[in-house]
Design an enzyme around this catalytic site. Structure first.
Site, mmCIF file in Angstrom:
data_model
loop_
_atom_site.group_PDB
_atom_site.id
_atom_site.type_symbol
_atom_site.label_atom_id
_atom_site.label_comp_id
_atom_site.label_asym_id
_atom_site.label_seq_id
_atom_site.Cartn_x
_atom_site.Cartn_y
_atom_site.Cartn_z
ATOM 1 N N GLU A 1 0.686 -1.200 0.017
ATOM 2 C CA GLU A 1 0.074 -0.056 -0.160
ATOM 3 C C GLU A 1 0.766 1.512 0.011
ATOM 4 O OE1 GLU A 1 -4.094 -1.047 2.150
ATOM 5 O OE2 GLU A 1 -2.428 -1.770 3.399
ATOM 6 N N GLU B 1 -4.125 -9.615 3.511
ATOM 7 C CA GLU B 1 -4.831 -9.380 4.885
ATOM 8 C C GLU B 1 -5.892 -10.343 5.094
ATOM 9 O OE1 GLU B 1 -2.862 -5.333 4.373
ATOM 10 O OE2 GLU B 1 -3.540 -7.179 2.960
#
Length: 256
Positions: free
Chosen positions: A110, A130
């Site tokens: 990210e 995740e």
């Protein structure tokens, strides 16, 4: 630039190289690192002699994301209003290149997506794992990845949590330049120098328009575009660029 031991910086002309320096943790981000990166990027934006930055990691990996040990110890790793590493929610107004070796996973991926360009070695791996931990990629990955690659591929990555090899990432257009192992920083320096020879105001305005115009209201796209264009046309740099072209010489930018 003065920062703690978790982030190192060096200047290369108009290029600033920023290195995450926690190789023993695969450059995972704790609170101190978030604060240090935010401080460096603020100084980068404020320094008129710098036009482009490179963000990379010390050692064999770019970044493994949030330091889960720090998180479990009760640290607030993300910065209020700025997010992980201080750039997820508020990237610099100037161009930033991610130079990726090894893993860019979870928050590390990210962070790379929060940069404007990505240079990766052939051994780099990207991923948003995740969901495998009962979480979601809440630091911009689910927002930015579908803007960079086809939506169906982004959806697959988000739902499976699989790692994307650098060659595949390049095929989908996620990676600007693919290079040999251990060559990402050198390749990023070459790209940064290509960028940094250009007019600073024009670079910042071009980045803003490319990054934000897709979310401008339809009726405001051209007025906002023209507002920025007007500032650039009336700048000293625009006149200098025209003069340098006519006189067949390199321009001397003033950043205004």
């Amino acid at each position: 630039m003065s920062v703690g031991n978790t982030v190192l910086t060096e200047r290369d002309g108009a290029v600033l190289v920023v290195k995450l320096n926690r190789p023993e943790r695969r450059n995972a981000i704790d609170r101190a690192t978030s604060e240090a990166v935010a401080h460096v990027m603020d100084e980068f934006d404020a320094d008129e002699t710098l036009s482009c930055a490179i963000l990379t990691g010390v050692g064999n990996h770019f970044c493994a994301g949030m330091d889960l040990k720090a998180f479990l110890d009760g640290e607030r790793v993300e910065l209020e209003g700025r997010g992980l590493a201080g750039i997820i929610q508020t990237p610099p107004r100037k161009p930033v290149i991610a130079a990726v070796e090894g893993y860019a996973l979870a928050g590390g991926f990210e962070i790379a997506l929060a940069c404007d360009l990505i240079v990766a070695s052939e051994e780099a791996r990207f991923g948003l794992p995740e969901v495998r931990r009962g979480l979601i990629a809440g630091s911009g990955g689910l927002l930015r990845l579908p803007e960079r690659i086809p939506r169906q591929i982004a959806m697959e990555c988000a739902l499976t949590g699989r790692m994307i090899p650098a060659e595949e990432a390049a095929r989908w257009g996620l990676v600007n330049r693919l290079c040999s192992a251990s060559g990402a920083l050198d390749e990023a320096r070459d790209l940064a120098r290509e960028i940094a020879v250009n007019a600073p105001m024009a670079l910042a305005a071009s980045k803003e328009i490319v990054a934000k115009s897709g979310r401008w209201p339809a009726g405001e796209v051209w007025p906002r575009m023209n507002e920025r264009l007007e500032k650039i046309i009336n700048s000293q740099d625009a006149r200098e660029g025209a003069a340098a072209f006519a006189e067949k010489r390199a321009p001397c930018w003033r950043g205004r």
